[in-house]
Design a protein around this motif. Structure first.
Motif, PDB file in Angstrom:
ATOM      1  N   GLU A 352       0.773  -1.359  -0.134  1.00 40.84           N
ATOM      2  CA  GLU A 352       0.063  -0.071   0.123  1.00 40.84           C
ATOM      3  C   GLU A 352       0.938   1.026   0.106  1.00 40.84           C
ATOM      4  N   GLY A 388      -8.001  -4.384  -4.082  1.00 43.16           N
ATOM      5  CA  GLY A 388      -8.687  -3.223  -3.510  1.00 43.16           C
ATOM      6  C   GLY A 388      -7.432  -2.173  -3.755  1.00 43.16           C
ATOM      7  N   LEU A 389      -6.374  -2.190  -3.685  1.00 41.89           N
ATOM      8  CA  LEU A 389      -5.393  -1.021  -4.044  1.00 41.89           C
ATOM      9  C   LEU A 389      -5.212  -0.606  -5.483  1.00 41.89           C
ATOM     10  N   ARG A 391      -7.702  -0.623  -7.643  1.00 43.55           N
ATOM     11  CA  ARG A 391      -8.822   0.296  -7.768  1.00 43.55           C
ATOM     12  C   ARG A 391      -8.608   1.891  -7.476  1.00 43.55           C
ATOM     13  N   LEU A 392      -7.895   1.668  -6.155  1.00 46.05           N
ATOM     14  CA  LEU A 392      -7.851   3.205  -5.672  1.00 46.05           C
ATOM     15  C   LEU A 392      -6.645   4.052  -6.368  1.00 46.05           C
ATOM     16  N   TYR A 393      -5.736   3.174  -6.414  1.00 49.95           N
ATOM     17  CA  TYR A 393      -4.463   3.882  -7.191  1.00 49.95           C
ATOM     18  C   TYR A 393      -4.164   3.839  -8.506  1.00 49.95           C
TER      19      TYR A 393
ATOM     20  N   LYS B  90     -10.368  -1.808   1.174  1.00 50.92           N
ATOM     21  CA  LYS B  90     -10.383  -0.662   0.399  1.00 50.92           C
ATOM     22  C   LYS B  90     -11.785  -0.571  -0.511  1.00 50.92           C
ATOM     23  N   ASP B  91     -12.604  -1.492  -0.502  1.00 51.65           N
ATOM     24  CA  ASP B  91     -13.844  -1.434  -1.146  1.00 51.65           C
ATOM     25  C   ASP B  91     -14.788  -0.555  -0.429  1.00 51.65           C
ATOM     26  N   SER B  94     -13.618   2.199  -3.116  1.00 45.49           N
ATOM     27  CA  SER B  94     -13.784   2.129  -4.382  1.00 45.49           C
ATOM     28  C   SER B  94     -15.035   1.631  -4.871  1.00 45.49           C
ATOM     29  N   ARG B  98     -17.482   5.675  -3.779  1.00 39.60           N
ATOM     30  CA  ARG B  98     -17.695   5.933  -5.286  1.00 39.60           C
ATOM     31  C   ARG B  98     -18.988   6.135  -5.776  1.00 39.60           C
ATOM     32  N   ARG B 123      -8.510  10.688  -2.558  1.00 37.32           N
ATOM     33  CA  ARG B 123      -7.876   9.805  -3.749  1.00 37.32           C
ATOM     34  C   ARG B 123      -9.178   9.509  -4.534  1.00 37.32           C
ATOM     35  N   GLU B 124     -10.274   8.947  -3.847  1.00 36.79           N
ATOM     36  CA  GLU B 124     -11.146   8.436  -4.661  1.00 36.79           C
ATOM     37  C   GLU B 124     -12.156   9.598  -5.158  1.00 36.79           C
ATOM     38  N   ASN B 127     -10.175  10.254  -8.284  1.00 38.06           N
ATOM     39  CA  ASN B 127     -10.447   9.370  -9.264  1.00 38.06           C
ATOM     40  C   ASN B 127     -11.664   9.558  -9.916  1.00 38.06           C
TER      41      ASN B 127
END
Lengths: 628, 436
Positions: A352, A388-389, A391-393, B90-91, B94, B98, B123-124, B127
């Motif tokens: 991460e 997950g990472l 999708r974010l980065y 992290k979902d 994302s 989102r 960051r989201e 994005n």
């Protein structure tokens, strides 16, 4: 019962399956006509390998073993044929199903009553026949178990060694390790106070016999000294402990059943069982390295036993290693100029942090980024986290999962095998860039050199002090032995001497750029080292021998978050071994490399043995003083 | 075409009262009432702090009770990495966040807080809504300091002047310096996507510039407050009624104040009418055992002059302030722009406060209040004695109280800032200068 009465010169007295693809036969051949034993299934000849031997008494008796590649047991129409030397004909011995019995019955009927010399010859013959066995592992194990059963029925058992302090004789096998199926490492202690040992034989569960006495390593065992002290007092220099690497003639697969026989000049012979064979890679490795402390000054144990054992172990591990999964997240660039290879071991949280630093740097979107998981037990955690990472980065990268823990060299080499870039960058997972654009600057520097081998940037600790500014070799107190050192480690990053781009003896593998083709052609990192130590300097010296130059590039700086870890005993043993191995190969070359090194002024002065010459005046004064 | 703003905060005042979250709510409601603007407020619901809130399968969102355009985002089932300030799943960003962004489609996302939600929200937004303007108001020092954002060292509660990985490790021996290095770089990586930071005090602004926010990306903007309707001030012979308003926590220095009152009581003649203190505040039960015991003992020893009044609602403040003369702000941490100081000034009450950080910035000694040496009860006792001796002191300081930045002025300023950022020049000096 023999079935071909009309050709009574040859008959099969008994048959028994040793596995689903191996058959043991016992029979008679009064005229020496037997040429081969073979199997026929519905008119088709089954490809087999066979061997036979006659035993001396009674006369004309033979046993044979037939090995097929595939399991053939249970086929109802399978027939046995004995081919004849004369007439080139075969004797039909009947349906195998009709003549086969269980192994014990065959053994009792035809083998157990034989003399001890015959029985021993038969057991050895049977063990040797495993050379003909097929490649199916399950079948091999079944074969081994059958041979073990026969060994137990046929071998001459010696009295079990009884340990008593009053009787100055004893054998204890403390551990037996299987490096692979063909190399073993045995440890224990042996006392031959009554009469010297003239024979020490390891007998495998399958029956093969190996003499151990030549080349066995002996070392002192205070606990054994203590045990026998009452009977024989303390013998200075007694070395009851023994360790040896040995390779039986035929492979052994079974964990239980090893026996060690010991015979003394007086003629008395005893045997002792060995414990279960340990094969687990980590356990064996730890045990081998911990034996270093038992070595003699001239390193006989290390050179003769531990090092070849570790080599065999590493080779076995490497043979089985493969890519278990390769998952691409996002679309990798079509023609990446750089491939970054990052091994992950033991922890995955750093992924991460690296991605958070790579995400906003345009350079990284043009590079191929490959993470190799060298701790496969973390595979599902990592793949979930990676998804997950990503999708974010939104930065493309690949995750490769190895089938087992392969070690630092293998992880990097596997990563490099998947890499498509012209340049390769080996990167530790705990290295974090300081500024954007670092990869372009480092690549430009690499390409500006004439014959670049490995190039390494400046690496900093979290407090901005220097972690790496090029790697050199320093002689240890043990002359002729070298170890890796970093120039100016711990000093401020703006130290002028640390900011000169220059040729260096080596650079650290934590962040190492090298031409991808060059890396592959030179064989990548060497898998001989244990766990991760000296592979980078080993690579750099190979490059140097090939006429390439290793350079330090201070205009590019990254952070290397090498934490303080107090080395465990295991880690210390690893490092000792790796350093010895490294020096075996490179000690002479390093002396030349260091002489050639252009920055000799920057090297810390070497103090020979760390001792100042004694001063004469002081010594003579001391003689005058009388010591109470 | 109206501009839609999304405010994000870590807590909704209906779950637990607090200054920053109260302000976020007021700002959102004021922005909603402004023609040409629409506003949505998103706050964390659920653990920690809030009770488990999620009741609907498959969604993390629910409207706040009865209020249009106010939403809870529930964190139930997610684990928050407090050190780095990120959700491990992290979902959360994302997928759930989102989807929310797609549904609301804000033009501006203005973060008030990301605590327990995660910096990855920034960051989201970048994005999902690449054209949105992103702002972040800094209420305390949490991005800099893992000790609740207070910049107070754990050894002896001394104020922290300088953060480095090694010093942070000193306050948290079980967390390595490398982990603190990574924390800072992680937060800075997300902060790099913010267009403008707002700092309610110049003191805080400077600390963040030192830490690494580029100066052109951060500007000073105090909390805008709604004006208070006040009646005439009754005259009094003495001005010796002190008050404390706020959380009863160690950082707020309530034990320093109680100790000062105890020292004053010791030195006064018995039964003399010395200064009195009313302690208004909540959350004593949330503090650690040692602190609770100290406060309980001090309250007992000062019961003749100190009254624990307990919780209060913001709307009760004018009435409560009427009955007291001085507001004491004895915080042992730097503070930012303490809302309680603004409230005191809105209610025409001079302030006695610690001589550091945001407090010292907002209160000018001898003009509209008095300073004492931070963390020192003897110093505070001396200042209190001096303050209550002459009612003329109080009168003079009261006249020096400045006008407080108004909420509607803040709304107007923010509108202009949002407009300038959206008009382009997301990193241009002129855009920032234009909103002066």
């Amino acid at each position: 019962m023999p079935l071909s009465a009309e050709r009574s010169a040859i008959s099969v007295l008994g048959a028994s399956w040793l596995s689903d693809s191996s058959l043991l036969l016992a029979g008679v051949d009064t005229r020496g006509q037997m040429a081969a034993a073979t199997l026929v299934d519905g008119g088709w000849r089954v490809p087999v390998r066979w061997r036979s031997t006659f035993y001396s008494a009674p006369a004309h008796r033979w046993i044979a073993v037939v090995h097929a590649d595939e399991p053939v047991r249970g086929k109802p129409e399978m027939r046995l044929e004995i081919g004849l030397r004369v007439e080139r004909q075969a004797v039909d011995a009947g349906r195998v199903a009709d003549i086969a019995t269980d192994l014990r019955t065959l053994a009792r009927a035809h083998l157990t009553a034989l003399g001890s010399a015959e029985r021993r010859a038969i057991v050895e013959f049977l063990a040797a026949s495993t050379a003909d066995a097929g490649a199916n592992r399950t079948e091999q194990v079944r074969l081994s178990r059958s041979l073990h059963l026969l060994r137990e029925m046929l071998r001459e058992r010696l009295p079990l060694c009884e340990l008593r302090p009053s009787r100055v004789e004893g054998l204890v096998v403390e551990s037996l390790m299987g490096l692979d199926d063909e190399a073993f490492y045995i440890e224990g202690w042996l006392c031959d106070g009554e009469s010297s040992v003239v024979r020490m034989t390891a007998v495998s569960p399958e029956g093969s016999r190996t003499e151990l006495l030549d080349g066995v390593f002996r070392y002192p065992r205070p606990d054994a000294d203590e045990f026998f002290k009452g009977a024989i007092g303390e013998i200075a220099g007694a070395k009851y402990g023994f360790i040896t690497l040995f390779r039986p003639d035929t492979p052994s697969l079974l964990p239980n059943g090893w026996v060690v026989e010991v015979e003394t000049a007086s003629g008395s012979a005893v045997e002792a069982p060995a414990p279960v064979v340990v094969r687990d890679y980590k356990r064996v490795r730890t045990e081998l390295l911990s034996d270093l402390e038992n070595d003699s000054d001239d390193r006989t144990l290390l050179r003769g036993h531990i090092s070849p054992a570790l080599s065999a172990l590493q080779t076995r591990r490497d043979r089985g290693l493969r890519t278990e999964r390769a998952v691409q997240f996002g679309h990798a660039p079509e023609h990446p100029s750089v491939s970054i290879v990052v091994p992950l071991y033991g922890r995955i949280d750093l992924l991460e942090h690296q991605l958070a630093q790579f995400a906003d740097d345009p350079d990284l979107h043009d590079a191929e980024l490959i993470y190799i998981l060298d701790s496969p037990e973390l595979r599902s955690e990592l793949l979930t986290l990676a998804e997950g990472l990503h999708r974010l980065y939104r930065i493309p990268f690949q995750v490769i999962v190895l089938s087992e823990n392969g070690g630092y060299s293998n992880a990097n080499n596997f990563g490099a095998a998947h890499a498509r870039g012209e340049l390769l960058l080996l990167l530790n997972s705990d290295v974090i860039p300081a500024r954007h654009g670092w990869l372009t600057r480092l690549s430009a520097f690499y390409r500006s050199l004439d014959r670049p081998g490995a190039v390494g940037p400046k690496l900093l600790y979290e407090d901005d002090s220097l972690q790496h500014a090029g790697l050199y070799f320093a002689e240890t107190w043990d002359r002729g032995t070298w170890m890796n050192e970093h120039y100016f480690k711990g000093l401020a990053s703006d130290l002028p001497a640390a900011n000169i781009a220059r040729r260096v003896p080596a650079v650290t593998g934590a962040c190492l750029m090298i031409d991808a083709e060059l890396y592959r052609s030179i064989g990548g990192l060497s898998g001989k080292y244990i766990q991760g130590d000296y592979e980078d300097s080993d690579l750099c010296l190979r490059l140097w021998s090939g006429g390439f130059e290793n350079w330090y590039c201070p205009e590019v700086a990254l952070y290397h978050l090498e934490g303080q870890s107090y080395p465990s005993a295991a880690r210390v043993a690893n490092t000792r071994y790796n350093r010895w191995l490294f020096n075996e190969m490179w000690s002479d070359a390093i002396a030349r490399v260091m002489r050639e090194s252009t920055q000799s002024a920057e090297q810390p002065p070497q103090r020979r043995n760390g001792v100042r010459p004694a001063r004469q005046a002081r010594q003579s004064r001391m003689k005058e003083v009388s010591v109470p | 075409m109206s501009t839609r703003v999304l405010y994000i905060a870590h807590n909704h005042p209906s779950i637990r009262p607090g200054g920053a979250e109260q302000h976020a709510l007021e700002l959102h409601r004021a922005m909603s009432a402004t023609p040409g603007m629409e506003s949505v407020l998103l706050t964390k619901g659920g653990p920690p702090v809030g009770p488990t809130g999620r009741v609907h399968e498959g969604t993390c969102l629910a409207p706040v009770n009865g209020h249009a355009n106010e939403y809870f985002m529930f964190t139930d089932g997610y684990t928050f990495d407090y050190l780095n300030g990120t959700m491990t799943g992290k979902d959360f960003y994302s997928k759930h966040f989102r989807e929310f962004l797609h549904a609301i489609k804000p033009d501006v996302v203005h973060f008030q807080h990301t605590l327990f939600l995660g910096y990855d929200l920034i960051r989201e937004v970048a994005n999902t809504l690449p054209n949105a303007a992103i702002l972040y108001t800094l209420h305390e020092y949490l991005p800099i300091c893992a000790r609740d954002g207070q910049l107070v060292r754990s050894a002896n509660n001394e104020l922290c002047e300088e953060e480095t990985p090694t010093r942070c490790h000193g306050c948290f021996p079980h967390i390595t310096p490398q982990a603190f290095f990574l924390r800072k770089r992680f937060i800075q990586s997300q902060f790099g996507l913010v267009d403008m930071f707002l700092a309610p005090s110049r003191f805080l602004l400077e600390r963040y510039v030192e830490w690494g926010i580029p100066r052109h990306k951060i500007r000073f903007q105090d909390y805008g407050r709604m004006p208070v309707r006040r009646g005439a001030e009754p005259s009094r012979q003495t001005r010796n009624r002190l008050a404390f308003f706020g959380q009863l926590s160690g950082y707020k220095g309530v034990d320093v104040l109680l100790e000062a009152m105890r020292l004053i009581q010791l030195e006064s003649a018995p039964a003399a009418a010395g200064p009195t203190l009313k302690v208004h505040g909540a959350n004593l039960e949330l503090q650690d055992g040692e602190f609770k015991r100290i406060v309980a003992r001090l309250l007992e020893e000062t019961r003749d002059s100190v009254t624990l009044v307990g919780k209060y609602r913001p709307e009760q403040l004018p009435a409560l302030m009427r009955d007291i003369d001085w507001v004491v702000v004895p915080s042992i941490w730097w503070e930012n722009s303490p809302l309680v100081i603004q409230e005191a000034f809105l209610n025409q009450r001079p302030v006695i406060c610690s001589n550091v950080g945001g407090m010292a910035e907002k209160v000018t000694p001898g003009v509209n209040g008095l300073h004492f040496r931070v963390g020192d009860p003897a110093s505070l006792a001396e200042v209190i004695r001096e303050a209550v001796q002459e009612p003329a002191t109080w009168d003079r300081l009261r006249r020096g109280i400045p006008a407080i930045y108004r909420l509607d002025d803040q709304v107007a300023e923010l509108r202009a800032i949002y407009g300038a950022l959206l008009a382009g020049g997301l990193s241009s000096e002129e855009a920032y200068a234009a909103v002066r």
